[in-house]
Design a protein around this motif. Structure first.
Motif, PDB file in Angstrom:
ATOM      1  N   VAL A 107      36.681  -6.091  45.941  1.00  0.00           N
ATOM      2  CA  VAL A 107      37.129  -6.057  44.554  1.00  0.00           C
ATOM      3  C   VAL A 107      38.146  -7.165  44.345  1.00  0.00           C
ATOM      4  CG1 VAL A 107      38.315  -4.672  42.805  1.00  0.00           C
ATOM      5  CG2 VAL A 107      36.643  -3.598  44.334  1.00  0.00           C
ATOM      6  N   ALA A 108      37.819  -8.081  43.436  1.00  0.00           N
ATOM      7  CA  ALA A 108      38.674  -9.246  43.190  1.00  0.00           C
ATOM      8  C   ALA A 108      39.540  -9.090  41.948  1.00  0.00           C
ATOM      9  CB  ALA A 108      37.810 -10.497  43.058  1.00  0.00           C
ATOM     10  N   ALA A 109      39.245  -8.099  41.113  1.00  0.00           N
ATOM     11  CA  ALA A 109      39.995  -7.956  39.862  1.00  0.00           C
ATOM     12  C   ALA A 109      39.938  -6.505  39.393  1.00  0.00           C
ATOM     13  CB  ALA A 109      39.402  -8.874  38.801  1.00  0.00           C
ATOM     14  N   HIS A 110      40.927  -6.140  38.597  1.00  0.00           N
ATOM     15  CA  HIS A 110      41.028  -4.797  38.031  1.00  0.00           C
ATOM     16  C   HIS A 110      41.260  -4.919  36.532  1.00  0.00           C
ATOM     17  CE1 HIS A 110      41.495  -2.719  41.948  1.00  0.00           C
ATOM     18  NE2 HIS A 110      41.935  -3.919  42.309  1.00  0.00           N
ATOM     19  N   ILE A 111      40.424  -4.224  35.751  1.00  0.00           N
ATOM     20  CA  ILE A 111      40.643  -4.215  34.308  1.00  0.00           C
ATOM     21  C   ILE A 111      40.984  -2.794  33.862  1.00  0.00           C
ATOM     22  CG2 ILE A 111      39.207  -6.243  33.908  1.00  0.00           C
ATOM     23  CD1 ILE A 111      37.005  -4.353  32.865  1.00  0.00           C
ATOM     24  N   TRP A 112      41.614  -2.710  32.705  1.00  0.00           N
ATOM     25  CA  TRP A 112      42.113  -1.458  32.155  1.00  0.00           C
ATOM     26  C   TRP A 112      43.052  -0.760  33.149  1.00  0.00           C
ATOM     27  CZ3 TRP A 112      42.273   0.100  27.299  1.00  0.00           C
ATOM     28  CH2 TRP A 112      41.472  -0.608  26.394  1.00  0.00           C
ATOM     29  N   ASP A 124      48.755  -5.638  46.667  1.00  0.00           N
ATOM     30  CA  ASP A 124      49.700  -6.687  46.276  1.00  0.00           C
ATOM     31  C   ASP A 124      48.943  -7.954  45.922  1.00  0.00           C
ATOM     32  OD1 ASP A 124      51.924  -5.090  46.674  1.00  0.00           O
ATOM     33  OD2 ASP A 124      52.235  -5.778  48.742  1.00  0.00           O
ATOM     34  N   GLY A 125      49.317  -8.554  44.818  1.00  0.00           N
ATOM     35  CA  GLY A 125      48.704  -9.810  44.402  1.00  0.00           C
ATOM     36  C   GLY A 125      47.343  -9.664  43.736  1.00  0.00           C
ATOM     37  N   ALA A 126      46.874  -8.430  43.527  1.00  0.00           N
ATOM     38  CA  ALA A 126      45.566  -8.226  42.904  1.00  0.00           C
ATOM     39  C   ALA A 126      45.590  -8.731  41.465  1.00  0.00           C
ATOM     40  CB  ALA A 126      45.192  -6.748  42.927  1.00  0.00           C
ATOM     41  N   ALA A 141      38.399 -15.065  38.138  1.00  0.00           N
ATOM     42  CA  ALA A 141      38.781 -14.139  39.218  1.00  0.00           C
ATOM     43  C   ALA A 141      37.588 -13.771  40.088  1.00  0.00           C
ATOM     44  CB  ALA A 141      39.412 -12.873  38.624  1.00  0.00           C
ATOM     45  N   LEU A 142      36.388 -13.752  39.486  1.00  0.00           N
ATOM     46  CA  LEU A 142      35.183 -13.395  40.217  1.00  0.00           C
ATOM     47  C   LEU A 142      34.462 -14.605  40.799  1.00  0.00           C
ATOM     48  CD1 LEU A 142      33.753 -10.665  37.806  1.00  0.00           C
ATOM     49  CD2 LEU A 142      35.127 -10.340  39.877  1.00  0.00           C
ATOM     50  N   GLY A 143      35.057 -15.791  40.629  1.00  0.00           N
ATOM     51  CA  GLY A 143      34.447 -17.006  41.168  1.00  0.00           C
ATOM     52  C   GLY A 143      33.238 -17.470  40.381  1.00  0.00           C
TER      53      GLY A 143
END
Length: 145
Positions: A107-112, A124-126, A141-143
């Protein structure tokens, strides 16, 4: 060799015309929590033509104010496999948990993130956004950018 996955009962199988599992994003919105029955959903974005499906797939259309989401699921066990929507034509949103090798998903990113469960700590750093990410930022973020 394609990346493969399928539903819980095995009636539906899919193959992704890609060489490796791409980075995923986690959505913590209430709708994804409800759909998944869990704290968040993990999703991978691909071009729709990269997805090849066999078996009894049914479609459920969910229309909201600004789009229609076409959910594809197994007609037997109703596992939700992927969706497309009118706001992102040609893009398939694969449910990463349906991959045969789902343990390899990163998982490279988090939304909501403002809706994430209080017990869940993001790494950390996500990369995270309180609501939906701007499309260009999520793509980066997803390349995909």
């Amino acid at each position: 060799m394609p990346i493969t996955g399928g539903c819980r009962c095995g009636a539906v199988r899919y193959a992704l015309a890609i060489e490796a599992i791409p980075p995923a994003y986690a959505c913590h919105c209430h709708q994804c929590q409800t759909w998944s029955g869990s704290a968040f959903s993990e999703q991978i974005l691909l071009r729709e033509e990269q997805v090849s499906v066999t078996g009894p797939v049914v479609r459920y259309d969910l229309t909201t104010e600004d789009r229609t989401s076409q959910q594809r699921m197994c007609g037997t066990c109703h596992t939700r496999l992927y969706n497309t929507n009118t706001r992102r034509p040609g893009i398939a949103v694969i449910r990463a948990g349906t991959l045969d090798e789902s343990h390899l998903v990163e998982v490279a990113a988090h939304i909501w993130a403002k809706r994430k469960q209080p017990w869940l700590e993001l790494p950390d750093g996500a990369r995270a956004w309180p609501e939906g990410a701007p499309p260009a930022d999520l793509a980066a973020a997803l390349g995909l950018a």
